[in-house]
Design a protein around this motif. Structure first.
Motif, PDB file in Angstrom:
ATOM      1  N   SER A   1       0.769  -1.492  -0.056  1.00  0.00           N
ATOM      2  CA  SER A   1      -0.182   0.152   0.059  1.00  0.00           C
ATOM      3  C   SER A   1       1.034   1.580   0.135  1.00  0.00           C
ATOM      4  CB  SER A   1      -0.903  -0.051   1.109  1.00  0.00           C
ATOM      5  OG  SER A   1      -1.103   1.213   1.373  1.00  0.00           O
ATOM      6  N   ASP A   2       0.611   2.635  -0.367  1.00  0.00           N
ATOM      7  CA  ASP A   2       0.756   3.251  -0.777  1.00  0.00           C
ATOM      8  C   ASP A   2       0.510   4.121   0.744  1.00  0.00           C
ATOM      9  OD1 ASP A   2       1.933   5.787  -1.405  1.00  0.00           O
ATOM     10  OD2 ASP A   2       0.291   6.612  -1.980  1.00  0.00           O
ATOM     11  N   LYS A   3       1.362   5.536   1.223  1.00  0.00           N
ATOM     12  CA  LYS A   3       0.708   5.897   2.473  1.00  0.00           C
ATOM     13  C   LYS A   3       0.066   6.876   2.861  1.00  0.00           C
ATOM     14  CE  LYS A   3       3.832   8.947   4.897  1.00  0.00           C
ATOM     15  NZ  LYS A   3       2.423   9.749   4.776  1.00  0.00           N
ATOM     16  N   THR A   4       0.399   8.228   1.925  1.00  0.00           N
ATOM     17  CA  THR A   4      -0.826   9.400   1.542  1.00  0.00           C
ATOM     18  C   THR A   4      -1.347   9.021   0.796  1.00  0.00           C
ATOM     19  OG1 THR A   4       1.773  10.276   1.445  1.00  0.00           O
ATOM     20  CG2 THR A   4      -0.355  11.024   0.774  1.00  0.00           C
ATOM     21  N   GLY A   5      -2.794   9.409   2.095  1.00  0.00           N
ATOM     22  CA  GLY A   5      -4.059   9.510   1.038  1.00  0.00           C
ATOM     23  C   GLY A   5      -4.451   7.717   1.369  1.00  0.00           C
ATOM     24  N   THR A   6      -4.208   6.668   1.224  1.00  0.00           N
ATOM     25  CA  THR A   6      -4.565   5.265   1.539  1.00  0.00           C
ATOM     26  C   THR A   6      -4.259   4.461   2.864  1.00  0.00           C
ATOM     27  OG1 THR A   6      -3.166   4.966  -0.699  1.00  0.00           O
ATOM     28  CG2 THR A   6      -4.225   2.899   0.374  1.00  0.00           C
ATOM     29  N   LEU A   7      -3.370   4.435   3.345  1.00  0.00           N
ATOM     30  CA  LEU A   7      -3.714   4.113   5.074  1.00  0.00           C
ATOM     31  C   LEU A   7      -3.471   5.858   5.849  1.00  0.00           C
ATOM     32  CD1 LEU A   7      -0.342   2.332   5.338  1.00  0.00           C
ATOM     33  CD2 LEU A   7      -2.587   1.270   5.288  1.00  0.00           C
TER      34      LEU A   7
END
Length: 896
Positions: A325-331
């Motif tokens: 998973s990408d971090k920004t805006g996702t997690l």
């Protein structure tokens, strides 16, 4: 050319041979002819016939088409038409569900700027962005979308939103200072990249790359080159189809030899019987069954806010073993939030998230009154008043107008009760990347004037001589504040400092070189906060045996702290790899560590694809989630690409298999559970469906080997029973609720066969059981019942239908007993399907046109009673076999 971000602005202009007044129109046209237009080409789509052949490319379909061709040669046009129709219907279903991922390239093209301000012939002109060439000098201002990759020549307070390209959660500050040649994309602060958005400041830059040579062009190339992977179910069904095809061919050949050599059967009758055997053995209803099950799964997932663009992805989700998973805006929420306020005497914690000014400020766990803590109030005033951002509530959602970090500290001020009412700004020094601070001269409601400063600690501290202490102003202690920065940084927090200076009431301007002699008030720690529901979803995913890996453009310390807070890693010191470290590794080295590393920082699109491929080399089934165009290539490469529907770019959505309509990471966990349920139901349906084919083929095989003069079933009758049981009786199993403990078991091995040995034994047993009942009914009724061949065959078909209906109840619970009231509850579709089956079978037996088409006649109540009674016996015998299987399993566990 040498990496332009590592050269000085002067050297870049020399390498590109650009004069001081920009390119001439003639030179620009000459370079355009050489370099080509500044646009991204779209690769041609596969022609229709190629896509059609892809759906026909199945060995069982080949056998059906071969059977239809033989029937055409023999002049049996009814049989030919029915067999061909089955093949055409299955192919049409495959064409309808075909994905359209190639639209990702259109979506990326839509990100590019259409106009640019270029310096041509010494004059700034508005030109078509497609006409830009390397060497063009362009002007950049707020709101512009960067038209090509450019090296900065001049900049003034320039900030660019690059999150879609780099994954960074805040706007990148740009200046003309060269950086290292091996700097990652997110660290190339002297560069502007095509498709990114200017949010503040102005600049002048020279174009260094256009079209496919830009960073976004390289991403497009990676999307088009990403490998197309078969889903686990497709691989499993492919293996099963080949094995079944060879078995059918072998048994058909053996049957023909015995019929010809032993029983002397005529060629035409023997060929017809062999085709009947092949049609009986081929589960032509299986593709339709799988498609229907997946389609129902798509509907269920849509209700759960997961929009499936490719049906096969529903099943693949059930096999996922790693989520990248990408971090920004996702997690995280992609909304900067103040978590911590440090003064010389206190450490305040700030609750709440995002841009909603809701949440308490606490000290030692208890809410505080800001008025009782002047040290907190002083910091809140600086953060709220030396600020150009605004927040407002629109349709129940708080939204930011301005730069994200300023928005975060403005919300802190609002939580502390600072609204700015009665204050008046008299002068300001705006934030610049060179100075790294913002200063304002403000007058409070009483008329007193103050200089308020916020910015990076190193810049602000250099202008401070004192600090606010527990007993008033005291000498500045740099070591104390450096230690606070280290502590906040270890928690993944970005740090801003606040300072203040009281000035005489007649002060009207700020010092030209900036204010000095300030008093440092304290620090605030800012974070892009995790989504609370994502934390729970990660915990549930790990319980289900699914590893979660975070791949981000942020720095390693920030990434590791967030990963630890979210439960992705158990220790904050867990290993993390940066983009530079990945560059130093070859693919084999990366594959050696990829399963033990769950945090990757400062990554590029190439790194994400390499990580996904390294995981896949270990047999992992990988889901990749993301929202930026930088995620699109990895989403295409992954077994399941999952895009964010609200904040995701169109390129990411089009490259993805699944789009989360609520941008909620927790939805992916629910989608995995749905995928597992669907695969379970497919297995149930296959376990139910195959005994139909097994029983039919055994009936014809036994009749030929025994030398019977007439066949109990005609090929068209075989097709009839195959299709109606697949379309009616299989549907209830597609709607079965999930099994208890579904998410407490590990992901299934993609190499695991669709049919285990225990399942195979049950399929063979039930095939023999139903086949024997059908042969018995046909033999008895034809030889002793005094009915015609057409009626006896109608009775045999009815026995198959009712035998399958009774076995359906056995299959609702694969292991536990079906002799329970539960088997009659929980799935209303079962009763509707049973009713439809009976209606269709009655029409098959008694409607004149159906009798002519399928060569049958109606049967009497006696035959209905006989077949129904035997169906009940089949149900009871299968339950006895299931009970014996459970007992043997318990014994094996005790012995183990």
């Amino acid at each position: 050319m040498t990496a332009p971000w590592a050269l000085t602005a002067h050297d870049v202009l020399e390498e590109l041979e650009v004069p001081a007044d920009g390119l001439s129109t003639a030179e620009a046209e000459a370079r355009l002819a050489s370099a080509g237009p500044n646009r991204l080409p779209l690769p041609p789509r596969d022609p229709f016939f190629k896509r059609l052949f892809g759906h026909l490319n199945d060995i069982l379909i080949y056998l059906l088409l071969a059977a239809a061709a033989v029937k055409a040669i023999m002049g049996d046009w009814v049989d030919f038409s029915v067999i061909l129709a089955v093949a055409v219907i299955n192919t049409a279903i495959g064409m309808i569900q075909e994905g359209r991922a190639e639209k990702a390239l259109d979506a990326i093209k839509g990100m590019l700027s259409t106009r640019a301000h270029a310096l041509r012939d010494g004059t700034v002109s508005d030109v078509d962005a497609e006409s830009l060439v390397p060497g063009d000098v362009v002007k950049i201002r707020p709101g512009d979308r960067v038209p090509a990759d450019c090296r900065l020549l001049e900049s003034a307070n320039l900030q660019v939103e690059e999150s879609a390209l780099t994954g960074e959660s805040v706007a990148a500050v740009k200046d003309i200072t060269p950086v290292a040649a091996d700097a990652s994309v997110g660290d190339r602060t002297s560069m502007l990249f095509s498709g990114t958005l200017v949010v503040a400041g102005t600049g002048t830059a020279v174009v260094t790359a256009t079209a496919t040579n830009t960073e976004i062009g390289r991403i497009q190339t990676m999307i088009s080159e990403a490998e197309s992977l078969e889903t686990p179910l497709a691989r499993t069904l492919g293996r099963f189809g080949k094995q079944l095809a060879w078995l059918i061919l072998g048994m058909g050949a053996f049957m023909m030899l015995v019929g010809w050599l032993v029983h002397g059967l005529a060629g035409r009758e023997l060929i017809s019987a062999t085709i009947g055997f092949a049609v009986a053995a081929i589960p032509e209803g299986l593709p339709a069954l799988v498609t229907i099950t997946l389609a129902l799964g798509v509907q269920q997932m849509a209700h759960r806010r997961a929009i499936t663009r490719k049906m096969a992805a529903v099943e693949t989700l059930g096999s996922v073993s790693t989520i990248c998973s990408d971090k920004t805006g996702t997690l995280t929420q992609n909304e900067m939030t103040v978590r911590d306020v440090r003064t010389r005497t206190h450490d305040f914690h700030v609750e709440g998230g995002g841009y909603a000014p809701i949440g308490a400020i606490t000290l030692d766990g208890a809410p505080v009154d800001t008025a009782a803590h002047p040290d907190l109030l002083a910091i809140a005033e600086v953060m709220g008043l030396a600020n150009d951002a605004h927040i407002e509530e629109i349709d129940g959602r708080w939204q930011l107008i301005g730069e994200p970090t300023e928005g975060g500290v403005l919300v802190l001020a609002r939580k502390a009760g600072v609204t700015g009412e009665g204050w008046n700004r008299l002068a300001e020094i705006p934030f610049e990347s060179a100075t790294k601070y913002m200063a304002t001269l403000a007058q409070d409601p009483s008329g007193a004037r103050h200089i308020l400063v916020k910015g990076a600690l190193d810049s602000v501290a250099a202008r401070c001589t004192t600090q606010a202490g527990p007993h008033g102003v005291e000498p500045f202690d740099p070591e104390f504040w450096d230690q606070q920065v280290v502590e906040l940084g270890s928690q993944g927090l970005r740090v801003l400092a606040a300072a203040r200076l009281d000035v005489p009431a007649d002060t009207g301007t700020l010092p030209e070189g900036g204010p000095t002699g300030l008093t440092l008030l304290g620090l605030v720690g800012i974070v892009d906060p995790p989504r609370p529901e994502a934390i729970d979803a990660i915990a549930e995913a790990r319980t289900a045996g699914i590893a979660v890996t975070m791949i981000t453009g942020d720095h390693a310390g920030t990434a590791r702290a967030i990963a630890h807070e979210m439960g992705i890693i158990d220790e904050v010191e867990a290993p993390a790899l940066t983009g530079a470290e990945l560059e130093a590794m070859d693919d084999d080295e990366l594959a050696g560590v990829v399963q033990s590393v769950h945090v990757y920082a400062r990554t590029s699109p190439e790194h994400k694809i390499r990580i996904v491929r390294a995981l896949q080399s270990h047999g992992e089934v990988v889901a990749m989630t993301g929202d930026g165009v930088n995620d699109a290539p990895a989403l295409t490469q992954a077994d399941v690409g999952v895009a964010m529907g609200i904040k995701g770019t169109e390129a990411t959505k089009e490259a993805a298999d699944v789009v989360l309509a609520d941008d909620n990471f927790a939805t992916i966990e629910r989608a995995v559970a749905e995928g597992r349920r669907i695969y379970d139901n497919i297995r149930k349906a296959v376990l139910f469906l195959l005994p139909t084919n097994g029983a039919q083929s055994l009936v014809i095989l036994t009749a030929i080997l025994a030398g019977w003069a007439v066949l109990p079933l005609e090929p068209v009758q075989v097709l009839w029973i195959n299709m109606i049981t697949a379309v009616t009786l299989s549907l209830p199993l597609a709607s079965e609720p999930k099994e208890p403990g579904l998410m407490n078991r590990p992901p299934r091995d993609p190499k695991e066969p669709l049919i285990s040995r225990a399942f195979l034994r049950r399929i063979l047993f039930v095939s023999v059981l139903i086949g024997a009942a059908t042969l018995l009914v046909f033999w008895w009724e034809y030889n002793h019942g005094g009915i015609s061949l057409a009626q006896a065959q109608g009775t045999a078909v009815t026995m198959l239908a009712l035998g399958q209906l009774s076995y359906l109840f056995n299959c609702r619970f694969l292991d536990r007993s079906s002799i329970t009231w539960d088997v009659l509850r929980g799935n209303a579709t079962l009763w509707w399907s049973a009713a439809v089956l009976i209606v269709l079978q009655v029409g098959f037996l008694y409607l004149p046109f159906m009798q002519d088409l399928f060569r049958v006649e109606g049967i009497a109540l006696r035959e209905w009673g006989l077949t129904f009674g035997l169906a009940v016996v089949i149900f009871l015998i299968v339950e006895v076999a299931k009970a014996l299987g459970r007992r043997n399993q318990r014994r094996a566990i005790r012995r183990g």
